[in-house]
Scaffold this active site. Structure first.
Site, PDB file in Angstrom:
ATOM      1  N   GLY A   1      -5.451   2.695  10.187  1.00  0.00           N
ATOM      2  CA  GLY A   1      -5.850   1.293  10.146  1.00  0.00           C
ATOM      3  C   GLY A   1      -7.004   1.043  11.090  1.00  0.00           C
TER       4      GLY A   1
ATOM      5  N   LEU B   1      -7.360   8.405  11.513  1.00  0.00           N
ATOM      6  CA  LEU B   1      -7.485   6.952  11.549  1.00  0.00           C
ATOM      7  C   LEU B   1      -6.225   6.316  10.976  1.00  0.00           C
ATOM      8  CD1 LEU B   1     -11.185   6.453  10.402  1.00  0.00           C
ATOM      9  CD2 LEU B   1     -10.241   5.855  12.635  1.00  0.00           C
TER      10      LEU B   1
ATOM     11  N   ASP C   1      -7.939  -3.997   7.192  1.00  0.00           N
ATOM     12  CA  ASP C   1      -6.944  -2.933   7.378  1.00  0.00           C
ATOM     13  C   ASP C   1      -6.395  -2.997   8.806  1.00  0.00           C
ATOM     14  OD1 ASP C   1      -5.370  -0.834   6.475  1.00  0.00           O
ATOM     15  OD2 ASP C   1      -6.839   0.704   6.926  1.00  0.00           O
TER      16      ASP C   1
ATOM     17  N   GLU D   1       0.861  -1.177   0.000  1.00  0.00           N
ATOM     18  CA  GLU D   1       0.000   0.000   0.000  1.00  0.00           C
ATOM     19  C   GLU D   1       0.901   1.231   0.000  1.00  0.00           C
ATOM     20  OE1 GLU D   1      -3.760   1.999   2.410  1.00  0.00           O
ATOM     21  OE2 GLU D   1      -2.650   0.343   3.323  1.00  0.00           O
TER      22      GLU D   1
ATOM     23  N   ASN E   1     -12.372   5.946   1.935  1.00  0.00           N
ATOM     24  CA  ASN E   1     -11.321   6.468   2.808  1.00  0.00           C
ATOM     25  C   ASN E   1     -10.107   6.910   2.001  1.00  0.00           C
ATOM     26  OD1 ASN E   1     -12.528   3.891   4.737  1.00  0.00           O
ATOM     27  ND2 ASN E   1     -12.584   5.977   5.512  1.00  0.00           N
TER      28      ASN E   1
END
Length: 398
Positions: free
Chosen positions: A316, A314, A281, A137, A225
């Site tokens: 994860g 946030l 996640d 990622e 997100n």
């Protein structure tokens, strides 16, 4: 009592089966050499056969999680080696995940190389049960949508990066890129080289998303997100994800990342054949009592089910796949069948693994999860090897 470890052929019965498409009653699953050999009516079994009575519940394809940053107290970025992968996979297995993609959050080239080598070893030698591939990622993301990723480590993709990523030897490599930062010609080269490209952490317009899809991009990373939102004159990444049927969309169904009403609306709007599927996640807090850890030198804390940086961003989640399935049933109003498909079949199809995973079918690997009536995990099997509470082993004469 037979020694189950010494039994090369397993027969499982006593649970209702969900085969990936629908439910089957009064069936037995015969496992040989780690694969499903037969699914037969229980009454047709040899009266002298040795079987494992599962004692009720639902036996389903094991969950597949395409985005796992950590678990069991380990963050992949901090322990990008085989032992780190083993700890993370073991932590998630107790929640029904029998196949996962360890996920490296944006980091240095050295850390990227180390995790690629670790996953190569884990998959090639089959030394870490449950590791199916690797998800990178980043670091080829949009700084404006970095989320919890370290902005100083985000960088542009070059030809040398493409050459490296297409030569890892990994059968399944999932790469999240920002399509407003990576040109379509590079996406096409990645896809032609066997990399599964997902779009995320981006301010891309609808038109840029469509160009990436035309170049071969296949997925969207944690829909809603860290991406340009849907509006009435600018569909953005969210609009592209819902409108382009080629795209498969991972969602974090924990009630913190996306409001349930928004997910319900998105489920109704998603064009096919691509589907929405569940991801966690997950961070190191899953399967661990510790509430704090460090990500790229920054403190992260778990509180009230949220995992955040000190500024509230946030970072994860504290979600496991069994929780996500229950959320999909209870909060999104999905049928049990659809929730289970979102946890197993759909991610397998997205990743091109449905020839071996995601179904209970003859020839598929015997990766299974046994769930009780409240959709809590009772047991799992990976390649026919069971973990968790031992079921009773009996003969049909008993």
């Amino acid at each position: 009592m037979a020694d189950t470890a010494a039994v090369t052929k397993r027969i499982l019965l006593g649970a209702r089966l969900f085969d990936g498409e629908g439910f089957l009653d009064d069936r037995a699953v015969v496992i040989e050499n780690g694969h499903i050999a037969e699914i037969v009516p229980a009454v047709s079994l040899d009266p002298n056969a040795v079987f494992e009575d599962l004692g009720g519940g639902v036996l389903a394809p094991g969950f597949i999680d395409a985005q796992v940053n950590g678990g069991g107290g380990v963050l992949i970025n901090d322990q990008p080696d085989v032992e780190g992968l083993r700890i993370v996979a073991r932590a998630h297995r107790r929640y029904g995940t029998t196949g996962l993609f360890p996920t490296l959050i944006t980091d240095t080239p050295n850390i990227m190389c180390r995790v690629i080598e670790a996953v190569q070893e884990a998959v090639t030698l089959d030394s870490v049960p449950g590791v199916l591939g690797l998800h990178l990622e980043g670091p080829f993301l949009a700084p404006s949508r970095k989320g919890a990723h370290a902005g100083g480590l985000i960088r542009e993709m070059g030809d040398a990066d493409v050459e490296y990523l297409t030569s890892t030897g990994l059968r399944t490599l999932l790469l999240t890129i920002a399509p407003d930062q990576v040109a379509p010609r590079l996406i096409r080269r990645l896809v032609d080289g066997g990399v599964t490209v997902s779009l995320g952490h981006s301010d891309a317009s609808y038109e840029v998303v469509c160009a990436a899809v035309d170049a071969g991009a296949r997925g969207v990373t944690h829909l809603f997100n860290a991406m340009s939102p849907l509006s009435h004159r600018a569909p953005g990444m969210v609009g592209g994800a819902l409108d382009r049927g080629e795209l498969w969309c991972g969602i974090i169904a924990d009630g913190h990342h996306v409001h349930p009403a928004v997910l319900r609306a998105a489920l109704r709007a998603k064009a096919g054949p691509g589907r929405m599927f569940l991801v966690t996640d997950a961070m190191p807090t899953v399967g661990c009592a510790e509430d704090r850890f460090v990500l790229n030198g920054r403190s992260v804390v778990r509180e009230d089910g949220r995992v955040t940086l000190e500024d509230g961003t946030l970072a994860g989640s504290d979600l496991d796949m069994a929780q996500a399935v229950r959320f999909a049933i209870d909060q999104l109003g999905l049928s049990v069948s659809e929730a289970l498909r979102m946890a197993s079949l759909y991610p397998a199809q997205f990743l091109g693994l449905d020839d071996r995973f995601g179904y209970l079918r003859v020839g598929h690997r015997a990766d299974l999860v046994l769930l009780d009536d409240d959709w809590q995990v009772k047991r799992t099997w990976i390649a026919g090897d069971n973990a968790g509470t031992e079921a009773s082993v009996a003969s049909l004469h008993s």
